[in-house]
Design a protein around this motif. Structure first.
Motif, mmCIF file in Angstrom:
data_model
loop_
_atom_site.group_PDB
_atom_site.id
_atom_site.type_symbol
_atom_site.label_atom_id
_atom_site.label_comp_id
_atom_site.label_asym_id
_atom_site.label_seq_id
_atom_site.Cartn_x
_atom_site.Cartn_y
_atom_site.Cartn_z
ATOM 1 N N VAL A 1 1.152 -0.725 0.288
ATOM 2 C CA VAL A 1 -0.032 0.423 -0.235
ATOM 3 C C VAL A 1 0.864 1.248 0.131
ATOM 4 O O VAL A 1 0.592 2.207 -0.502
ATOM 5 C CB VAL A 1 -0.962 -0.371 0.882
ATOM 6 C CG1 VAL A 1 -1.870 1.085 1.291
ATOM 7 C CG2 VAL A 1 -2.123 -1.195 1.111
ATOM 8 N N VAL A 2 1.616 1.254 0.521
ATOM 9 C CA VAL A 2 2.398 2.609 0.905
ATOM 10 C C VAL A 2 3.607 2.959 -0.470
ATOM 11 O O VAL A 2 3.267 3.460 -1.015
ATOM 12 C CB VAL A 2 3.785 2.222 2.469
ATOM 13 C CG1 VAL A 2 4.499 2.990 2.561
ATOM 14 C CG2 VAL A 2 2.571 2.138 3.140
ATOM 15 N N PHE A 3 4.380 1.769 -0.814
ATOM 16 C CA PHE A 3 5.366 1.955 -1.956
ATOM 17 C C PHE A 3 3.895 2.581 -3.459
ATOM 18 O O PHE A 3 4.053 2.949 -4.485
ATOM 19 C CB PHE A 3 5.425 0.441 -2.161
ATOM 20 C CG PHE A 3 6.453 0.230 -0.958
ATOM 21 C CD1 PHE A 3 7.837 0.922 -0.426
ATOM 22 C CD2 PHE A 3 6.890 -1.272 -0.941
ATOM 23 C CE1 PHE A 3 8.460 0.787 1.196
ATOM 24 C CE2 PHE A 3 8.127 -0.994 -0.281
ATOM 25 C CZ PHE A 3 8.379 -0.213 0.590
ATOM 26 N N GLY A 4 3.108 1.419 -3.677
ATOM 27 C CA GLY A 4 1.756 2.237 -4.255
ATOM 28 C C GLY A 4 1.425 3.736 -4.089
ATOM 29 O O GLY A 4 1.454 4.297 -4.767
ATOM 30 N N LEU A 5 1.011 4.279 -2.802
ATOM 31 C CA LEU A 5 1.418 5.487 -2.832
ATOM 32 C C LEU A 5 2.308 6.189 -3.526
ATOM 33 O O LEU A 5 2.311 7.744 -3.519
ATOM 34 C CB LEU A 5 1.013 5.963 -1.325
ATOM 35 C CG LEU A 5 -0.155 5.153 -0.832
ATOM 36 C CD1 LEU A 5 -0.925 5.365 0.779
ATOM 37 C CD2 LEU A 5 -1.398 5.942 -1.866
ATOM 38 N N ILE A 6 3.357 6.084 -2.819
ATOM 39 C CA ILE A 6 4.786 6.471 -3.354
ATOM 40 C C ILE A 6 4.733 6.835 -5.143
ATOM 41 O O ILE A 6 4.491 8.285 -5.008
ATOM 42 C CB ILE A 6 5.986 5.930 -2.911
ATOM 43 C CG1 ILE A 6 5.958 6.134 -0.873
ATOM 44 C CG2 ILE A 6 7.013 6.879 -3.036
ATOM 45 C CD1 ILE A 6 7.274 5.293 -0.861
ATOM 46 N N ALA A 7 4.237 5.471 -5.238
ATOM 47 C CA ALA A 7 4.151 5.991 -6.835
ATOM 48 C C ALA A 7 3.246 6.702 -7.524
ATOM 49 O O ALA A 7 3.613 7.765 -8.867
ATOM 50 C CB ALA A 7 4.302 4.649 -7.595
ATOM 51 N N VAL A 8 2.855 6.667 -6.689
ATOM 52 C CA VAL A 8 0.931 7.733 -7.322
ATOM 53 C C VAL A 8 1.296 9.376 -7.225
ATOM 54 O O VAL A 8 0.974 10.149 -7.321
ATOM 55 C CB VAL A 8 -0.013 6.890 -6.287
ATOM 56 C CG1 VAL A 8 -1.417 8.542 -7.097
ATOM 57 C CG2 VAL A 8 -1.008 6.490 -7.024
ATOM 58 N N ALA A 9 2.058 9.599 -5.985
ATOM 59 C CA ALA A 9 2.306 10.598 -5.882
ATOM 60 C C ALA A 9 3.621 11.617 -6.900
ATOM 61 O O ALA A 9 3.284 12.452 -7.571
ATOM 62 C CB ALA A 9 3.862 11.178 -4.371
ATOM 63 N N GLY A 10 4.234 10.606 -7.535
ATOM 64 C CA GLY A 10 4.898 10.538 -8.745
ATOM 65 C C GLY A 10 3.636 11.217 -9.577
ATOM 66 O O GLY A 10 4.386 11.939 -10.224
ATOM 67 N N ALA A 11 2.979 10.203 -10.290
ATOM 68 C CA ALA A 11 1.790 10.298 -11.242
ATOM 69 C C ALA A 11 0.949 12.352 -10.607
ATOM 70 O O ALA A 11 0.649 13.033 -11.678
ATOM 71 C CB ALA A 11 1.291 9.948 -11.358
#
Length: 307
Positions: free
Chosen positions: A229-239
């Protein structure tokens, strides 16, 4: 701090910073997934953890929602204990280490020693930490909707001082943590005072071996699900950086920079320099910066010739 941030804006436009931030999340993703891929039970419990965090995000309110990662982790920990220790499925949690650990203890500190060979190998790591720190600041800026570039110098100084203190007591180079940025993204709590208080508690709890033993009992699948969940949120922050800054992915320069950076980071493309290895985040960061400079300058020259 003395030179200002114009050079950063030149080297790291939104297409580059967004790609770097997204790369951080994608690069970390295999770490979480690989720990549960060999066991169907562990994979199922990781999915249960993801569901618990998701339900905490949408069904809770107030403090529980702001602590949704912790809420989801505690709930999935309890479910794991029930199905393993209670029903006999999977590997049970061993609580014996908690009772055997002391309430108070002093961590092991090591005095620094200086070796030219080791310094040459380790010093370049600071460059990677700078790149990661910069990407993290851009990610937080995108989440908060604030221009944090004027504070980049302070962040670098803080990183440097923290690394000096860590090295002086036997630790490694330190930097900001992408995992915390993921938590900020989902809780929408950005107060720096919270992190000061958290640091104080972390230092105090570091002197309690029993608390450390308690943390060690958290099952791997529960940690894996939370990490996903946390790592996915980081990737979304880049988008989000791309979206908020109106990055045009129809521009071939932006398209190539984003595409190459994401694959370098997600595939953990590494380069060895003697005894030093530049891993996927490092190669993606420097690759994005260099590739953007080369392609943008080349495109500018072509336009001049065509004009």
């Amino acid at each position: 701090m003395a030179l200002g941030t114009r050079w950063i804006e030149y080297l790291l436009p939104p297409v580059v910073t967004g790609a770097i931030v997204m790369t951080i999340g994608l690069n970390l993703a295999p770490v979480a997934v690989s720990s549960v891929k060999d066991s169907s039970f562990d994979a199922a419990m990781a999915l249960v953890t993801i569901l618990c965090v998701g339900l905490a995000a949408v069904l809770t309110r107030g403090m529980l929602q702001r602590l949704l990662i912790l809420t989801g982790l505690v709930a999935s920990y309890a479910i794991y204990a029930l199905v393993t220790n209670g029903l006999g499925w999977g590997a049970p949690i061993d609580f014996s280490a908690i009772g055997a650990a002391d309430w108070l203890g002093v961590p092991a500190f090591t005095a620094p020693s200086f070796s030219p060979h080791a310094i040459v190998l380790i010093a370049p790591v600071a460059i990677i930490l700078v790149a990661e720190n910069l990407g993290h600041i851009k990610a937080v800026g995108a989440m908060t909707g604030r221009d944090l570039d004027p504070y980049i110098g302070r962040a670098f100084v803080g990183d440097g001082l923290a690394t000096v203190v860590s090295g002086a007591s036997g630790g490694t180079g330190v930097t900001t943590y992408a995992e915390n940025i993921g938590v900020m993204a989902v809780t929408r709590v950005y107060s720096t005072l919270i992190f000061v208080a958290a640091a104080g508690f972390a230092i105090l709890l570091g002197f309690s071996p029993r608390f450390g033993a308690l943390i060690q009992t958290i099952p791997g699948p529960v940690l894996a699900g939370t990490s996903i969940v946390v790592f996915g949120l980081i990737a979304v922050a880049g988008a989000r950086i791309w979206i908020q800054n109106g990055v045009d992915l129809g521009d071939n320069v932006n398209l190539i920079v984003a595409a190459v950076t994401l694959v370098l980071g997600a595939g953990n493309f590494s380069i060895d320099f003697g005894g030093f290895t530049l891993d996927g985040i490092g190669t993606a960061t420097f690759g994005a910066i260099i590739l953007h400079l080369v392609l943008r300058r080349g495109a500018g020259r072509w336009q001049d010739v065509a004009g």
